[in-house]
Design a protein around this motif. Structure first.
Motif, PDB file in Angstrom:
ATOM      1  N   ALA A 195       0.832  -1.205   0.000  1.00  0.00           N
ATOM      2  CA  ALA A 195       0.000   0.000   0.000  1.00  0.00           C
ATOM      3  C   ALA A 195       0.865   1.254   0.000  1.00  0.00           C
ATOM      4  O   ALA A 195       0.566   2.235  -0.700  1.00  0.00           O
ATOM      5  CB  ALA A 195      -0.930  -0.004   1.214  1.00  0.00           C
ATOM      6  N   VAL A 196       1.951   1.242   0.766  1.00  0.00           N
ATOM      7  CA  VAL A 196       2.825   2.417   0.837  1.00  0.00           C
ATOM      8  C   VAL A 196       3.547   2.640  -0.484  1.00  0.00           C
ATOM      9  O   VAL A 196       3.626   3.760  -0.987  1.00  0.00           O
ATOM     10  CB  VAL A 196       3.839   2.269   1.988  1.00  0.00           C
ATOM     11  CG1 VAL A 196       4.933   3.330   1.880  1.00  0.00           C
ATOM     12  CG2 VAL A 196       3.132   2.408   3.328  1.00  0.00           C
ATOM     13  N   LEU A 197       4.091   1.591  -1.061  1.00  0.00           N
ATOM     14  CA  LEU A 197       4.812   1.737  -2.322  1.00  0.00           C
ATOM     15  C   LEU A 197       3.878   2.198  -3.434  1.00  0.00           C
ATOM     16  O   LEU A 197       4.263   3.009  -4.287  1.00  0.00           O
ATOM     17  CB  LEU A 197       5.489   0.419  -2.698  1.00  0.00           C
ATOM     18  CG  LEU A 197       6.621  -0.015  -1.756  1.00  0.00           C
ATOM     19  CD1 LEU A 197       7.187  -1.354  -2.199  1.00  0.00           C
ATOM     20  CD2 LEU A 197       7.726   1.034  -1.710  1.00  0.00           C
ATOM     21  N   ARG A 198       2.651   1.696  -3.432  1.00  0.00           N
ATOM     22  CA  ARG A 198       1.669   2.169  -4.406  1.00  0.00           C
ATOM     23  C   ARG A 198       1.361   3.652  -4.179  1.00  0.00           C
ATOM     24  O   ARG A 198       1.283   4.436  -5.124  1.00  0.00           O
ATOM     25  CB  ARG A 198       0.382   1.340  -4.303  1.00  0.00           C
ATOM     26  CG  ARG A 198      -0.680   1.718  -5.347  1.00  0.00           C
ATOM     27  CD  ARG A 198      -1.830   0.731  -5.349  1.00  0.00           C
ATOM     28  NE  ARG A 198      -2.508   0.681  -4.062  1.00  0.00           N
ATOM     29  CZ  ARG A 198      -2.438  -0.346  -3.215  1.00  0.00           C
ATOM     30  NH1 ARG A 198      -1.692  -1.409  -3.529  1.00  0.00           N
ATOM     31  NH2 ARG A 198      -3.087  -0.330  -2.074  1.00  0.00           N
ATOM     32  N   GLY A 199       1.229   4.023  -2.916  1.00  0.00           N
ATOM     33  CA  GLY A 199       0.975   5.418  -2.583  1.00  0.00           C
ATOM     34  C   GLY A 199       2.124   6.321  -2.994  1.00  0.00           C
ATOM     35  O   GLY A 199       1.906   7.450  -3.446  1.00  0.00           O
ATOM     36  N   LEU A 200       3.359   5.844  -2.834  1.00  0.00           N
ATOM     37  CA  LEU A 200       4.530   6.625  -3.231  1.00  0.00           C
ATOM     38  C   LEU A 200       4.527   6.913  -4.723  1.00  0.00           C
ATOM     39  O   LEU A 200       4.787   8.049  -5.156  1.00  0.00           O
ATOM     40  CB  LEU A 200       5.815   5.879  -2.864  1.00  0.00           C
ATOM     41  CG  LEU A 200       6.260   5.892  -1.409  1.00  0.00           C
ATOM     42  CD1 LEU A 200       7.559   5.121  -1.264  1.00  0.00           C
ATOM     43  CD2 LEU A 200       6.436   7.315  -0.918  1.00  0.00           C
ATOM     44  N   ARG A 201       4.243   5.899  -5.508  1.00  0.00           N
ATOM     45  CA  ARG A 201       4.230   6.079  -6.961  1.00  0.00           C
ATOM     46  C   ARG A 201       3.116   7.045  -7.374  1.00  0.00           C
ATOM     47  O   ARG A 201       3.317   7.901  -8.242  1.00  0.00           O
ATOM     48  CB  ARG A 201       4.053   4.728  -7.657  1.00  0.00           C
ATOM     49  CG  ARG A 201       5.222   3.771  -7.440  1.00  0.00           C
ATOM     50  CD  ARG A 201       6.506   4.355  -7.999  1.00  0.00           C
ATOM     51  NE  ARG A 201       7.666   3.602  -7.625  1.00  0.00           N
ATOM     52  CZ  ARG A 201       8.139   2.540  -8.296  1.00  0.00           C
ATOM     53  NH1 ARG A 201       7.497   2.115  -9.367  1.00  0.00           N
ATOM     54  NH2 ARG A 201       9.227   1.925  -7.889  1.00  0.00           N
ATOM     55  N   HIS A 249       1.830   9.412  -5.527  1.00  0.00           N
ATOM     56  CA  HIS A 249       2.250  10.746  -5.072  1.00  0.00           C
ATOM     57  C   HIS A 249       3.241  11.373  -6.055  1.00  0.00           C
ATOM     58  O   HIS A 249       3.086  12.528  -6.452  1.00  0.00           O
ATOM     59  CB  HIS A 249       2.880  10.619  -3.684  1.00  0.00           C
ATOM     60  CG  HIS A 249       3.701  11.799  -3.274  1.00  0.00           C
ATOM     61  ND1 HIS A 249       3.159  13.051  -3.021  1.00  0.00           N
ATOM     62  CD2 HIS A 249       5.044  11.935  -3.066  1.00  0.00           C
ATOM     63  CE1 HIS A 249       4.115  13.886  -2.683  1.00  0.00           C
ATOM     64  NE2 HIS A 249       5.259  13.248  -2.705  1.00  0.00           N
ATOM     65  N   THR A 250       4.236  10.611  -6.462  1.00  0.00           N
ATOM     66  CA  THR A 250       5.240  11.115  -7.390  1.00  0.00           C
ATOM     67  C   THR A 250       4.625  11.496  -8.725  1.00  0.00           C
ATOM     68  O   THR A 250       4.941  12.542  -9.304  1.00  0.00           O
ATOM     69  CB  THR A 250       6.345  10.064  -7.610  1.00  0.00           C
ATOM     70  OG1 THR A 250       6.934   9.725  -6.345  1.00  0.00           O
ATOM     71  CG2 THR A 250       7.424  10.584  -8.541  1.00  0.00           C
ATOM     72  N   ILE A 268      -8.131  21.448  -3.107  1.00  0.00           N
ATOM     73  CA  ILE A 268      -6.817  20.848  -3.384  1.00  0.00           C
ATOM     74  C   ILE A 268      -5.876  20.986  -2.186  1.00  0.00           C
ATOM     75  O   ILE A 268      -4.674  20.748  -2.320  1.00  0.00           O
ATOM     76  CB  ILE A 268      -6.162  21.466  -4.641  1.00  0.00           C
ATOM     77  CG1 ILE A 268      -5.831  22.946  -4.412  1.00  0.00           C
ATOM     78  CG2 ILE A 268      -7.045  21.265  -5.863  1.00  0.00           C
ATOM     79  CD1 ILE A 268      -4.983  23.545  -5.543  1.00  0.00           C
ATOM     80  N   SER A 269      -6.412  21.342  -1.022  1.00  0.00           N
ATOM     81  CA  SER A 269      -5.550  21.605   0.144  1.00  0.00           C
ATOM     82  C   SER A 269      -4.716  20.399   0.541  1.00  0.00           C
ATOM     83  O   SER A 269      -3.543  20.544   0.915  1.00  0.00           O
ATOM     84  CB  SER A 269      -6.396  22.078   1.327  1.00  0.00           C
ATOM     85  OG  SER A 269      -7.348  21.089   1.704  1.00  0.00           O
ATOM     86  N   ASP A 270      -5.301  19.202   0.478  1.00  0.00           N
ATOM     87  CA  ASP A 270      -4.536  18.001   0.839  1.00  0.00           C
ATOM     88  C   ASP A 270      -3.400  17.756  -0.152  1.00  0.00           C
ATOM     89  O   ASP A 270      -2.306  17.310   0.221  1.00  0.00           O
ATOM     90  CB  ASP A 270      -5.445  16.776   0.886  1.00  0.00           C
ATOM     91  CG  ASP A 270      -6.366  16.783   2.106  1.00  0.00           C
ATOM     92  OD1 ASP A 270      -6.084  17.540   3.057  1.00  0.00           O
ATOM     93  OD2 ASP A 270      -7.369  16.054   2.099  1.00  0.00           O
ATOM     94  N   LEU A 271      -3.651  18.046  -1.424  1.00  0.00           N
ATOM     95  CA  LEU A 271      -2.613  17.885  -2.443  1.00  0.00           C
ATOM     96  C   LEU A 271      -1.517  18.922  -2.262  1.00  0.00           C
ATOM     97  O   LEU A 271      -0.328  18.622  -2.410  1.00  0.00           O
ATOM     98  CB  LEU A 271      -3.226  17.997  -3.839  1.00  0.00           C
ATOM     99  CG  LEU A 271      -4.280  16.943  -4.203  1.00  0.00           C
ATOM    100  CD1 LEU A 271      -4.882  17.241  -5.571  1.00  0.00           C
ATOM    101  CD2 LEU A 271      -3.685  15.545  -4.177  1.00  0.00           C
ATOM    102  N   VAL A 272      -1.910  20.152  -1.935  1.00  0.00           N
ATOM    103  CA  VAL A 272      -0.921  21.210  -1.693  1.00  0.00           C
ATOM    104  C   VAL A 272      -0.045  20.840  -0.503  1.00  0.00           C
ATOM    105  O   VAL A 272       1.167  21.113  -0.495  1.00  0.00           O
ATOM    106  CB  VAL A 272      -1.620  22.564  -1.456  1.00  0.00           C
ATOM    107  CG1 VAL A 272      -0.609  23.617  -1.002  1.00  0.00           C
ATOM    108  CG2 VAL A 272      -2.315  23.034  -2.735  1.00  0.00           C
TER     109      VAL A 272
END
Length: 232
Positions: free
Chosen positions: A86-92, A94-95, A172-176
């Motif tokens: 789940a974390v590695l998927r989230g990292l990709r 996010h990037t 978009i606050s969470d994305l910022v």
């Protein structure tokens, strides 16, 4: 007879991603629970045989994903125990979305800065300057200035007096926040970000919309230069 298609080249995990995996393994091996502290950066770098910069980048990635909480003077504290996958998927993810977040900020916040310069009241200016001072005090104390940075952009947005643009920034606050954590966690960046904020404040104070938009554009360009988007 069908011919097998050409296989795509496998993408090698970046070093900080490998460190993220090792940190997650450490959480499991040591049976850490939410609220437990992670080892200091220096100890992690020595144990893993990597630079402190790489460890710091891995910790920022985990902070962005909400796995850990990092506070000045307290170090990294585990918030929850996720699966490695789940974390590695989230990292990709996010990037991949960071460039789009930067595009959105550039488009929306430059307009907000221009409107703030044209429409701000004295009370708006006081709130903007108070946020700037909060950020400066935190940085002077060794922090990253995260709360002051957040309040600064919120105050500039409020000074634009545009309900639609304010709603867009809320959406978009969470994305910022992802770009904020990535940027302000880099060495020397809090101080540089603070200086670019001061340029925005000066333009808003002087009621110069074009200058305010230009200062905000330069600020977004600065904060979008993050380690995760640079080639290794």
């Amino acid at each position: 007879m069908a011919v097998a298609g050409r296989l795509d080249r496998m993408e090698r995990p970046r070093l900080y991603e490998q460190v993220v995996e090792r940190l997650l393994d450490h959480v499991i091996d040591q049976q850490l629970e939410p609220g437990d502290r992670m080892p200091p950066e220096r100890d992690l770098a020595e144990s893993l045989g990597v630079s402190r910069a790489t460890v710091a980048q891995a910790l920022v990635a985990l902070e962005v994903l909400g796995v850990i909480d990092v506070q000045h003077g307290s170090g990294a504290v585990l918030r929850y125990r996720p699966s490695n996958a789940a974390v590695l998927r989230g990292l990709r993810e996010h990037t991949n979305r960071l460039p789009d977040i930067v595009d959105a900020r550039s488009a929306v916040e430059t307009k907000i800065a221009a409107l703030a310069a044209a429409r701000r009241t004295e009370e708006d200016l006081e709130r903007i300057e108070a946020a700037l001072n909060l950020m400066a005090e935190d940085i002077d104390a060794g922090g990253r200035g995260l709360k002051g940075d957040e309040q600064f952009h919120a105050a500039v947005t409020a000074a634009a007096h545009s309900s639609v643009l304010a709603r867009m920034m809320t959406q978009i606050s969470d994305l910022v926040r992802e770009t904020r954590l990535e940027s302000l966690s880099q060495e020397g960046r809090p101080e540089r970000s603070l200086e670019s904020h001061r340029a925005i404040v000066e333009a808003v104070r002087e009621r110069d919309p074009a200058r305010a938009a230009r200062a905000m554009e330069e600020h977004i360009e600065l904060v979008s230069d993050v380690a995760v988007l640079r080639p290794e």
